[in-house]
Design an enzyme around this catalytic site. Structure first.
Site, PDB file in Angstrom:
ATOM      1  N   GLU A  18       0.874  -1.166   0.000  1.00  0.00           N
ATOM      2  CA  GLU A  18       0.000   0.000   0.000  1.00  0.00           C
ATOM      3  C   GLU A  18       0.916   1.221   0.000  1.00  0.00           C
ATOM      4  O   GLU A  18       1.984   1.203   0.634  1.00  0.00           O
ATOM      5  CB  GLU A  18      -0.928   0.010   1.209  1.00  0.00           C
ATOM      6  CG  GLU A  18      -1.835  -1.213   1.314  1.00  0.00           C
ATOM      7  CD  GLU A  18      -2.700  -1.474   0.101  1.00  0.00           C
ATOM      8  OE1 GLU A  18      -3.080  -0.494  -0.577  1.00  0.00           O
ATOM      9  OE2 GLU A  18      -2.996  -2.646  -0.178  1.00  0.00           O
ATOM     10  N   HIS A  29      -7.200  -3.996  -0.130  1.00  0.00           N
ATOM     11  CA  HIS A  29      -6.379  -2.793  -0.045  1.00  0.00           C
ATOM     12  C   HIS A  29      -5.716  -2.637   1.326  1.00  0.00           C
ATOM     13  O   HIS A  29      -5.297  -1.528   1.684  1.00  0.00           O
ATOM     14  CB  HIS A  29      -7.159  -1.523  -0.429  1.00  0.00           C
ATOM     15  CG  HIS A  29      -7.866  -1.660  -1.738  1.00  0.00           C
ATOM     16  ND1 HIS A  29      -7.204  -1.970  -2.915  1.00  0.00           N
ATOM     17  CD2 HIS A  29      -9.183  -1.573  -2.062  1.00  0.00           C
ATOM     18  CE1 HIS A  29      -8.084  -2.054  -3.897  1.00  0.00           C
ATOM     19  NE2 HIS A  29      -9.282  -1.817  -3.411  1.00  0.00           N
ATOM     20  N   ASP A  37      -4.418  -8.661   0.886  1.00  0.00           N
ATOM     21  CA  ASP A  37      -4.288  -8.776  -0.568  1.00  0.00           C
ATOM     22  C   ASP A  37      -3.251  -9.829  -0.944  1.00  0.00           C
ATOM     23  O   ASP A  37      -3.439 -10.578  -1.914  1.00  0.00           O
ATOM     24  CB  ASP A  37      -3.909  -7.428  -1.176  1.00  0.00           C
ATOM     25  CG  ASP A  37      -5.090  -6.467  -1.266  1.00  0.00           C
ATOM     26  OD1 ASP A  37      -6.194  -6.834  -0.855  1.00  0.00           O
ATOM     27  OD2 ASP A  37      -4.889  -5.334  -1.752  1.00  0.00           O
TER      28      ASP A  37
END
Length: 209
Positions: A12, A150, A155
């Site tokens: 991220e 996210h 993920d």
């Protein structure tokens, strides 16, 4: 090297491009050995700059959370030890590779393994899927998803599950066992119209090149 033994990772970030100054804010990864998750890595990291309201909303990661997090330098040093030259996998790998290379450059590390992309592979073997976003493919293959997309570790976990299903379907559908990392990279670059012919041409149980 086999395609079921690698590190699945996800970043991220503050934005889309490290060239424009964007930084990593979270890394999540799972280590696969012979198709089994044997280790995990997850950490928030303080990029030294505030993140936008959009990124806060998109990821659920706040500036307050990052203020308490270790530096990017510390986290990426630990992550370099975790991956230790392994081959790597990400969904839309070009994005994650850019950030991994950028953050490693800052600490004098280099990426020694090669990257594979689950998005590119899915485009070849799931050509009828509505689209090839990770969340769509998880629904398309009826993979249980109990978490928030996210966020990096979630993920990475979902990407790993999708990857193993794709490898298993190549095995059951085409009789290809012990699928090599190099073969998967070749398949992911094959034009869609030629994928079935490529797969059908392999009658051997072992593809190791």
């Amino acid at each position: 090297m086999l395609a079921n033994s690698l590190i699945v990772l996800d970043f991220e970030t503050t934005g889309l491009s490290p060239v424009q100054g964007d930084r990593a804010i979270e890394i999540g990864a799972v280590k696969l050995e012979n198709g089994i998750v044997c280790d995990r890595f997850q950490a928030l990291m303080n990029p030294g700059q505030p993140i936008s309201p959009f990124i806060e909303s998109y990821t659920g990661i706040s500036n307050q959370m990052l203020a308490k997090a270790p530096s990017c330098q510390q986290v990426m040093t630990d992550f370099a030890a975790f991956i230790d030259g392994s081959n790597l996998l990400a969904h839309n790998a070009s994005f994650d590779a850019r950030f991994l290379n950028s953050e490693f450059d800052r600490i004098g590390e280099t990426v020694r393994g090669e990257f594979a992309c689950s998005l590119l592979l899915a485009r070849r073997i799931y050509q009828q899927a509505p689209n090839h976003q990770l969340g769509t493919l998880i629904d398309y293959k009826n993979i249980a998803a109990n978490g928030r997309f996210h966020r990096a570790l979630f993920d990475a976990e979902m990407t790993a599950q999708l990857w193993l299903i794709m490898l298993q379907e190549l095995n059951t559908g085409y009789g290809i066992e012990n699928i090599s990392f190099s073969f998967i990279k070749r398949l992911a670059k094959t034009p869609k119209a030629k994928v079935n012919a490529l797969l059908a041409s392999y009658t051997s149980k072992d593809v190791n090149y």
